[in-house]
Design a protein around this motif. Structure first.
Motif, short mmCIF file in Angstrom:
data_model
loop_
_atom_site.label_atom_id
_atom_site.label_comp_id
_atom_site.label_asym_id
_atom_site.label_seq_id
_atom_site.Cartn_x
_atom_site.Cartn_y
_atom_site.Cartn_z
N THR A 180 -65.58 36.57 -2.52
CA THR A 180 -64.58 35.96 -3.75
C THR A 180 -63.35 36.50 -3.21
O THR A 180 -63.39 37.55 -2.62
CB THR A 180 -64.69 36.04 -4.97
N ALA A 181 -62.14 35.84 -3.54
CA ALA A 181 -60.85 36.22 -3.39
C ALA A 181 -60.03 35.85 -4.38
O ALA A 181 -60.12 34.75 -5.04
CB ALA A 181 -60.35 35.62 -1.99
N THR A 182 -58.76 36.54 -4.51
CA THR A 182 -57.86 36.26 -5.52
C THR A 182 -56.74 35.17 -5.28
O THR A 182 -56.36 35.29 -4.13
CB THR A 182 -57.38 37.43 -6.21
N GLU A 230 -45.48 25.65 -11.87
CA GLU A 230 -45.76 24.38 -12.30
C GLU A 230 -47.01 23.74 -12.36
O GLU A 230 -47.41 23.00 -13.19
CB GLU A 230 -45.23 23.69 -10.97
N TYR A 231 -47.99 24.49 -11.92
CA TYR A 231 -49.41 24.13 -12.24
C TYR A 231 -50.25 25.10 -13.18
O TYR A 231 -51.38 25.46 -13.23
CB TYR A 231 -50.19 24.38 -10.88
N GLY A 232 -49.61 25.75 -14.06
CA GLY A 232 -50.04 26.55 -15.11
C GLY A 232 -50.15 28.05 -15.00
O GLY A 232 -50.76 28.77 -16.01
N ALA A 233 -49.96 28.37 -13.82
CA ALA A 233 -49.84 30.03 -13.53
C ALA A 233 -51.53 30.52 -13.80
O ALA A 233 -51.63 31.52 -14.44
CB ALA A 233 -48.93 30.86 -14.33
N LYS A 234 -52.24 29.60 -13.41
CA LYS A 234 -53.70 30.11 -13.82
C LYS A 234 -54.39 30.79 -12.41
O LYS A 234 -54.27 30.28 -11.22
CB LYS A 234 -54.60 28.73 -13.88
N ASP A 235 -54.89 31.70 -12.92
CA ASP A 235 -56.09 32.68 -12.04
C ASP A 235 -56.96 31.71 -11.30
O ASP A 235 -57.75 31.06 -12.09
CB ASP A 235 -56.31 33.98 -12.48
N VAL A 236 -57.24 32.06 -10.14
CA VAL A 236 -58.04 31.15 -9.23
C VAL A 236 -59.08 32.24 -8.82
O VAL A 236 -58.75 33.02 -8.01
CB VAL A 236 -57.70 30.24 -8.25
N LEU A 237 -60.57 31.97 -8.59
CA LEU A 237 -61.33 32.87 -8.04
C LEU A 237 -61.78 31.87 -6.79
O LEU A 237 -62.55 30.83 -6.95
CB LEU A 237 -62.69 33.21 -8.84
N VAL A 238 -61.25 32.30 -5.82
CA VAL A 238 -61.89 31.39 -4.43
C VAL A 238 -63.12 32.04 -3.86
O VAL A 238 -63.22 33.31 -3.92
CB VAL A 238 -60.53 31.43 -3.54
N THR A 239 -63.98 31.02 -3.66
CA THR A 239 -65.35 31.32 -3.48
C THR A 239 -65.87 30.83 -2.10
O THR A 239 -65.54 29.65 -1.74
CB THR A 239 -66.39 31.34 -4.53
N THR A 240 -66.85 31.57 -1.48
CA THR A 240 -67.43 30.89 -0.35
C THR A 240 -68.19 29.61 -0.61
O THR A 240 -67.76 28.59 -0.19
CB THR A 240 -68.36 31.98 0.29
N VAL A 241 -69.04 29.67 -1.51
CA VAL A 241 -69.94 28.55 -1.93
C VAL A 241 -69.99 28.53 -3.53
O VAL A 241 -69.98 29.38 -4.10
CB VAL A 241 -71.25 28.58 -1.20
N LEU A 242 -70.51 27.28 -3.69
CA LEU A 242 -70.87 27.14 -5.42
C LEU A 242 -72.10 26.10 -5.16
O LEU A 242 -72.45 25.50 -4.07
CB LEU A 242 -69.59 26.17 -5.93
N PRO A 243 -72.97 26.09 -6.24
CA PRO A 243 -74.20 25.56 -6.34
C PRO A 243 -74.14 24.06 -5.81
O PRO A 243 -73.17 23.29 -5.93
CB PRO A 243 -74.56 25.53 -7.61
N PHE A 258 -54.14 37.72 -1.17
CA PHE A 258 -55.51 36.97 -1.17
C PHE A 258 -56.51 38.31 -0.88
O PHE A 258 -56.92 38.53 0.32
CB PHE A 258 -55.65 36.05 0.12
N GLU A 259 -56.96 38.79 -1.68
CA GLU A 259 -57.86 40.16 -1.90
C GLU A 259 -59.22 39.57 -1.93
O GLU A 259 -59.84 39.01 -2.94
CB GLU A 259 -57.49 41.03 -2.93
N VAL A 260 -59.92 40.02 -0.88
CA VAL A 260 -61.33 39.61 -0.78
C VAL A 260 -62.28 40.80 -1.19
O VAL A 260 -62.26 41.78 -1.02
CB VAL A 260 -61.67 39.34 0.85
#
Length: 274
Positions: A33-35, A41-54, A122-124
């Motif tokens: 995962t990465a930050t 403008e788009y809500g200043a929402k934290d996103v957890l970037v991931t390699t895969v999802l189900p 982008f911290e992995v």
């Protein structure tokens, strides 16, 4: 009538913090995962970037409100950044507990470079399990547990090294490799590798250069390590190799005949990933 679809973008992650890590997580890292964070403008929402999802989901608005965005997804419009931004914006709009299973073919619109706050690193984080797919307080049914265990069985041992940016040690069966995602233009990396290969200096500490991947406009050189080499054992020799590699990349003189032959051999061994 011809639809107005996005044009192909060779380097879709160019301009994002950690471009080489975006490419590594998209192609060669199994579970991480990465930050990231959207702009105000788009809500200043934290996103957890991931390699895969189900089952290949594009994104997930997890039950606890966390937004997950998957990189290893099939197909697309030719601009991975726009595709991912489309999935991310859809995930922001749906109720918690909802997955974005598909997005169709995106029409022209915002890209990640427009949607994300580019000041956020982008911290992995490498993951040993896909349990993070679920919110911490989610009830673990037998089916959920089995699904995660099944996904976990496909994770190969991977470690992000500290001696070089975007360098990953991995173990595949009884063999170990170093995969080092490069931030430079492809031709610069190939010329540098060719110079070293022609001088028989493309390896280090018994690590043998064996080829490279191409993806999203970047190059990921690969070295096979001595059997049994642990991640910690690669740090010092890689750190010693970094200045030599940097010097080869910075050399702009024309390639000599040996280097040109070496370069042709490298190109013949390339593997292009999506």
């Amino acid at each position: 009538m011809v639809k107005n679809t996005p044009a192909f973008v060779l380097r879709p992650f160019e301009g994002l913090p950690g471009e080489p890590d975006w490419v590594a997580l998209k192609e060669v890292v199994p579970a991480a995962t990465a930050t990231a964070r959207t702009t105000a403008e788009y809500g200043a929402k934290d996103v957890l970037v991931t390699t895969v999802l189900p089952t290949g989901w594009r994104a997930l608005h997890r039950a606890d409100g966390v937004i997950l965005l998957a990189l290893q997804v099939p197909g697309g419009s030719g601009d991975a950044s726009r595709d991912l931004a489309t999935a991310l914006l859809e995930a922001l709009d749906v109720e918690a507990g909802t997955a974005i299973e598909s997005i169709g073919l995106p029409t022209p619109g915002p890209r990640l470079q427009d949607v994300l706050d580019l000041s956020v690193p982008f911290e992995v984080t490498l993951q040993e399990s896909f349990a993070y797919w679920l919110a911490p307080d989610t009830e673990r049914t037998a089916d959920l547990t089995a699904a995660i265990e099944d996904a976990d069985a496909g994770i190969i041992d991977t470690v992000k090294l500290t001696a070089a940016d975007s360098a990953y040690w991995c173990r595949m069966g009884d063999r170990e490799f170093l995969r080092w995602s490069q931030p430079h233009e492809e031709q610069v990396v190939l010329d540098g590798l060719a110079r070293l290969h022609a001088a028989r200096e493309s390896g280090f500490d018994d690590a043998k250069f064996v080829g490279y991947f191409r993806s999203s406009g970047l190059v990921v050189p690969v070295w096979e390590l001595t059997r049994g080499t642990e991640a910690a054992e690669v740090e010092a020799p890689l750190a010693a190799f970094v200045p030599k590699f940097a010097a080869a990349l910075a050399d702009t003189t024309p390639l000599d005949a040996n280097a040109r032959r070496a370069r042709a051999g490298l190109v013949a061994r390339q593997v292009t990933l999506r």
